[in-house]
Design a protein around this motif. Structure first.
Motif, PDB file in Angstrom:
ATOM      1  N   LEU A  56       1.283  -0.422   0.000  1.00 56.88           N
ATOM      2  CA  LEU A  56       0.000   0.000   0.000  1.00 56.88           C
ATOM      3  C   LEU A  56       0.892   0.293   0.000  1.00 56.88           C
ATOM      4  CD1 LEU A  56      -1.569   3.094   0.350  1.00 56.88           C
ATOM      5  CD2 LEU A  56      -2.824   2.321  -1.956  1.00 56.88           C
ATOM      6  N   THR A 100      -1.833   9.152   3.628  1.00 56.16           N
ATOM      7  CA  THR A 100      -2.192   8.168   2.609  1.00 56.16           C
ATOM      8  C   THR A 100      -3.109   7.101   3.194  1.00 56.16           C
ATOM      9  OG1 THR A 100      -0.084   8.539   1.472  1.00 56.16           O
ATOM     10  CG2 THR A 100      -1.284   6.553   0.901  1.00 56.16           C
ATOM     11  N   ASP A 150      -6.904  -1.782  -8.869  1.00 53.51           N
ATOM     12  CA  ASP A 150      -5.918  -1.626  -7.794  1.00 53.51           C
ATOM     13  C   ASP A 150      -5.002  -0.450  -8.075  1.00 53.51           C
ATOM     14  OD1 ASP A 150      -6.987  -3.857  -6.580  1.00 53.51           O
ATOM     15  OD2 ASP A 150      -5.439  -5.230  -7.298  1.00 53.51           O
ATOM     16  N   TYR A 178      -4.561   3.038  -5.702  1.00 50.08           N
ATOM     17  CA  TYR A 178      -3.317   3.611  -5.184  1.00 50.08           C
ATOM     18  C   TYR A 178      -3.100   5.014  -5.742  1.00 50.08           C
ATOM     19  CZ  TYR A 178      -1.872  -0.865  -3.171  1.00 50.08           C
ATOM     20  OH  TYR A 178      -1.789  -1.999  -2.405  1.00 50.08           O
ATOM     21  N   SER A 228      -5.103   7.468  -3.875  1.00 49.59           N
ATOM     22  CA  SER A 228      -4.542   7.674  -2.535  1.00 49.59           C
ATOM     23  C   SER A 228      -3.366   8.638  -2.570  1.00 49.59           C
ATOM     24  CB  SER A 228      -4.090   6.328  -1.946  1.00 49.59           C
ATOM     25  OG  SER A 228      -5.179   5.453  -1.776  1.00 49.59           O
ATOM     26  N   ARG A 255       6.558  -1.987  -6.979  1.00 44.80           N
ATOM     27  CA  ARG A 255       5.307  -1.218  -6.871  1.00 44.80           C
ATOM     28  C   ARG A 255       5.098  -0.303  -8.075  1.00 44.80           C
ATOM     29  NH1 ARG A 255       5.321   2.396  -2.999  1.00 44.80           N
ATOM     30  NH2 ARG A 255       7.523   2.318  -2.459  1.00 44.80           N
ATOM     31  N   GLN A 309       1.604   0.757  -8.747  1.00 42.78           N
ATOM     32  CA  GLN A 309       1.086   1.853  -7.938  1.00 42.78           C
ATOM     33  C   GLN A 309       1.465   3.194  -8.564  1.00 42.78           C
ATOM     34  OE1 GLN A 309       1.959   1.618  -3.740  1.00 42.78           O
ATOM     35  NE2 GLN A 309       1.808  -0.608  -3.682  1.00 42.78           N
TER      36      GLN A 309
END
Length: 337
Positions: free
Chosen positions: A11, A190, A209, A213, A216, A288, A291
């Motif tokens: 995350l 976040t 997904d 992210y 966020s 990541r 993201q």
């Protein structure tokens, strides 16, 4: 809602600074929060905790702070095992050295309080009903992670001393970057964004997904307007530059391998989960990357739709619509270069 730091994140060159500036939006930089009042209450429990002399004093302390104990340690305040553990922690010479280093690093917490004030004012600007969570700082001897929920934030300060700490959290080196003082408020914000980040529970795609992210990170950048992108996403500056300059190649990999609407969790985790590198793309591709790519999509969506406010963005659960209206295809805008 309650989140721990690991649960969420599972995350330079002139070009980099130009990219940072160009990706900012009116929500991020052009709002006046001077008239907004917030109450930032930081209760420091590390000091009284580390001065307790015996198990009876520890027991009394835990009883007095039941909500903290049950939230942070996830056990009843009368847990004899916790009392024994804290007694060992408090009286261990090496742990005492780490505690002293924590106190020297963080001082009176005035700077941390100011950072939270900025963030909370901006959240309240966009969400007038926002209630400031209570903030507790503590010392846990690296046993516990940061905890954030709608009403309470608990920060084990020793985890965020940074690279000069006598002891550091037991995580791989590529994850330790975020365990430093400048990352505390961006990480908390976040995590707080999840309350506002609406999702379609029926959409199990990698795209959903990625956009989650991305929303966020966009929220964090909007409510902490002066924070560098590197602190928002916990990337080294060099990784941000690589990601920006190589996004065409990264995007081609996603398209060629039909990843956008992939629903297999094992495959998805390769692109959004914690890894030092996404070797499927290349040894220089940071973990990541999905993201980061989701953030690019969301940022482009707001560029293409300037009337969309931060609130509008966060309540839009249609990841596919955001993607299609972003017109993102791995390119950088000419006006961004």
């Amino acid at each position: 809602m309650k989140y721990r730091i690991l649960g969420f994140f599972l995350l330079v060159s002139s070009c980099f600074y130009a990219c940072q500036k160009s990706e900012s939006t009116t929500d991020a930089s052009d709002v006046d929060v001077s008239a907004i009042k917030v109450n930032v209450n930081i209760e420091r429990l590390e000091e009284p905790l580390m001065q307790l002399k015996n198990k009876e004093e520890i027991r009394s302390f835990l009883e007095k702070h039941r909500t903290f104990v049950e939230t942070f340690y996830q056990t009843p305040a009368d847990d004899q095992g916790l009392i024994e553990r804290l007694d060992l922690l408090i009286h261990h010479p090496a742990i005492q050295e780490l505690y002293q280093q924590t106190q020297q690093t963080f001082g009176n917490l005035d700077d941390l309080k100011k950072e939270f004030e900025v963030a909370f004012k901006h959240i309240k600007y966009h969400y007038p009903d926002f209630k400031e969570p209570k903030i507790i700082t503590t010392f846990a001897g690296l046993d516990n992670e940061l905890v954030v929920n709608d009403s309470l934030i608990i920060i084990p300060l020793e985890s965020f001393i940074g690279p000069k700490a006598k002891y550091r959290p037991q995580h791989p080196n590529y994850m330790l970057r975020r365990y430093a003082k400048p990352y505390i408020v961006p990480t908390v914000v976040t995590l707080l964004s999840r309350k506002y980040n609406k999702i379609d529970l029926n959409d199990r795609s990698l795209l959903a997904d990625m956009v989650f992210y991305g929303k966020s990170f966009e929220f964090t950048r909007a409510v902490i307007p002066n924070v560098p992108d590197s602190l928002v996403i916990a990337y080294a500056d060099s990784n941000l530059v690589k990601s920006w300059n190589g996004q065409g190649y990264v995007w081609a990999h996603f398209i060629d391998n039909k990843l956008i609407y992939e629903t297999n969790d094992r495959i998805k985790d390769k692109y959004i989960g914690e890894r030092p590198n996404v070797i499927e793309i290349g040894s220089d591709c940071p973990g990541r990357i999905g993201q980061w790519l989701g953030w690019r999509i969301v940022s482009r969506y707001r560029t293409e739709n300037p009337s969309i406010t931060l609130v509008d963005l966060m309540k839009n659960a249609d990841a596919r619509q955001i993607f299609e209206q972003s017109k993102y295809r791995g390119q950088t805008d000419e006006k961004e270069e």
